[in-house]
Design an enzyme around this catalytic site. Structure first.
Site, mmCIF file in Angstrom:
data_model
loop_
_atom_site.group_PDB
_atom_site.id
_atom_site.type_symbol
_atom_site.label_atom_id
_atom_site.label_comp_id
_atom_site.label_asym_id
_atom_site.label_seq_id
_atom_site.Cartn_x
_atom_site.Cartn_y
_atom_site.Cartn_z
ATOM 1 N N GLU A 111 15.689 -5.843 -1.659
ATOM 2 C CA GLU A 111 14.446 -6.494 -2.056
ATOM 3 C C GLU A 111 14.078 -6.136 -3.491
ATOM 4 O OE1 GLU A 111 10.839 -7.736 0.653
ATOM 5 O OE2 GLU A 111 10.861 -5.575 0.334
ATOM 6 N N ARG A 112 13.766 -7.157 -4.274
ATOM 7 C CA ARG A 112 13.347 -6.959 -5.656
ATOM 8 C C ARG A 112 12.131 -6.031 -5.712
ATOM 9 N NH1 ARG A 112 10.553 -11.725 -9.221
ATOM 10 N NH2 ARG A 112 9.182 -11.582 -7.420
ATOM 11 N N CYS A 147 4.372 -13.277 0.318
ATOM 12 C CA CYS A 147 5.043 -12.357 1.236
ATOM 13 C C CYS A 147 4.821 -12.883 2.644
ATOM 14 C CB CYS A 147 4.491 -10.943 1.089
ATOM 15 S SG CYS A 147 5.090 -9.786 2.344
ATOM 16 N N GLN A 194 5.131 -4.020 0.910
ATOM 17 C CA GLN A 194 4.197 -4.839 0.139
ATOM 18 C C GLN A 194 2.762 -4.390 0.396
ATOM 19 O OE1 GLN A 194 6.984 -6.881 1.308
ATOM 20 N NE2 GLN A 194 7.671 -6.723 -0.816
ATOM 21 N N ASN A 235 4.310 -5.297 -5.087
ATOM 22 C CA ASN A 235 5.453 -4.490 -4.680
ATOM 23 C C ASN A 235 5.128 -3.007 -4.892
ATOM 24 O OD1 ASN A 235 7.456 -6.479 -3.953
ATOM 25 N ND2 ASN A 235 7.611 -6.994 -6.129
#
Length: 267
Positions: A201-202, A73, A46, A64
Site C-alpha cells: 500500500e502506498r 478509502c 488509514q 495515510n
C-alpha cells in the site's frame, strides 16, 4: 489537545475515525504521522476525519500513516457509514469525499456496501508519466493500472504466497511511471469469481487488506478478461465482494467491526 477516536477494521484493514462535525479540524500531516505510529501513537492503515458537509450527511477526509492524503478509502468509508447509519437509524447514507459523493448501504449482518464510483482508466487520470495503454504497462510482469481516486498497479501471478511483497513493493511504489506513487497488488486468479490478493500500500506498507485495492484489482482483472462481474476477494485478513459491470460504479461489500474507542493526547 485531546481527540476522541474510534478504531475499527475491515478484513484486517485497520483505521481510526475522528469525528469533528461541528468543531474545527486540527489534523495535519504531522499529527497524522504521530497518530499512525504503531509504537508511539495509535497505529492505523488509514485515518478518517469526519467533517460537516452541506451536500451529504458528512464529509470524510483520509490520511495515510506517513502523513500523506488520499482521496478515498473503501474500508474507512464503510466504517464511517456504519457508525453514522447507526446514529441516524437508517439503512443508507451518502458521504462526501475528495472523490465525490459515495453512497453506502447496510447489507446483511455487519456488512456494509459502498459505491466507490467508476474507475479512471486513462493514463493521465491514474496518473502515469506518459501516454500509454493502462491495461498492459511496459514494466516487467506487464501489470495493469487504474485509479479508484488513488493510483493502482495490478500484477497477475501464479502464486501470491511465493512472493516477497516487502522486498518488491517499495521500488514498484516509486516506479518512474507513477509520478504520484502507486498502490501495488499481486493477484492470483482462483477462478472467474474468486481471487487471492496481496498488497503493497502506498504510504503504508503491507496491510492485511485494502478496500480500494480490492476494487482496483477486480477492475483490472475484468479488463483483462480474467474475471466475471462479481468477485470474492480473499486478502490476508479476510474476504470482501467487489462488483463492476464494466461501465458504472464499483461496489465494495464486506464486514466492518469496531475494535476500541479512546482519547488521543497531542502535546
Amino acid at each position: 489537545m485531546t481527540l476522541p477516536f474510534v478504531k475499527m477494521h475491515a478484513h484486517g484493514d485497520d483505521f481510526i475515525i475522528i469525528d469533528r462535525r461541528g468543531e474545527d479540524n486540527p489534523i495535519t500531516a504531522q499529527i497524522a504521522r504521530h497518530l499512525g505510529n504503531r509504537r508511539t501513537g495509535i497505529g492505523f492503515n488509514q485515518l478518517a476525519v469526519v467533517l460537516d458537509c452541506e451536500e451529504a450527511a458528512a464529509r470524510v477526509q483520509f490520511w495515510n500513516p506517513d502523513g500523506t492524503r488520499l482521496q478515498t478509502c473503501g474500508s474507512a468509508t464503510r466504517g464511517v457509514a456504519d457508525r453514522l447509519m447507526h446514529e441516524a437509524g437508517t439503512q443508507s447514507i451518502v458521504l462526501g469525499s475528495d472523490r465525490g459523493l459515495l453512497t453506502c448501504t447496510r447489507a446483511d449482518g455487519q456488512r456494509v456496501s459502498v459505491d466507490m464510483g467508476p474507475p479512471s482508466l486513462d493514463w493521465a487520470s491514474v496518473p502515469l508519466a506518459r501516454a500509454m495503454d493502462t491495461c498492459v504497462l511496459p514494466i516487467d510482469g506487464q501489470p495493469a493500472a487504474c485509479s479508484m481516486g488513488n493510483p493502482h498497479c495490478t500484477f497477475f501471478v501464479e502464486d501470491v504466497t511465493a512472493l516477497d511483497i516487502e522486498a518488491m513493493g517499495p521500488s514498484l511504489e516509486v516506479h518512474p511511471l507513477f509520478p504520484a506513487r502507486t498502490n501495488v497488488h499481486f493477484v492470483q486468479v482462483l477462478d472467474r469469481g474468486h481471487i487471492r490478493l496481496r498488497i503493497w500500500e502506498r504510504g503504508g506498507g503491507v496491510p492485511l487488506g485494502s478496500g480500494s485495492c480490492c476494487c482496483a484489482a477486480v477492475v483490472n482483472g475484468i479488463r483483462r478478461g480474467l474475471l466475471d462481474e462479481r468477485v470474492e476477494v480473499q486478502c490476508d485478513g479476510g474476504a470482501v465482494t467487489v462488483q463492476w459491470d464494466g461501465r458504472g460504479g464499483v461496489i465494495l461489500t464486506g464486514r466492518v467491526e469496531p475494535i476500541m474507542q479512546g482519547t488521543a493526547y497531542l502535546y
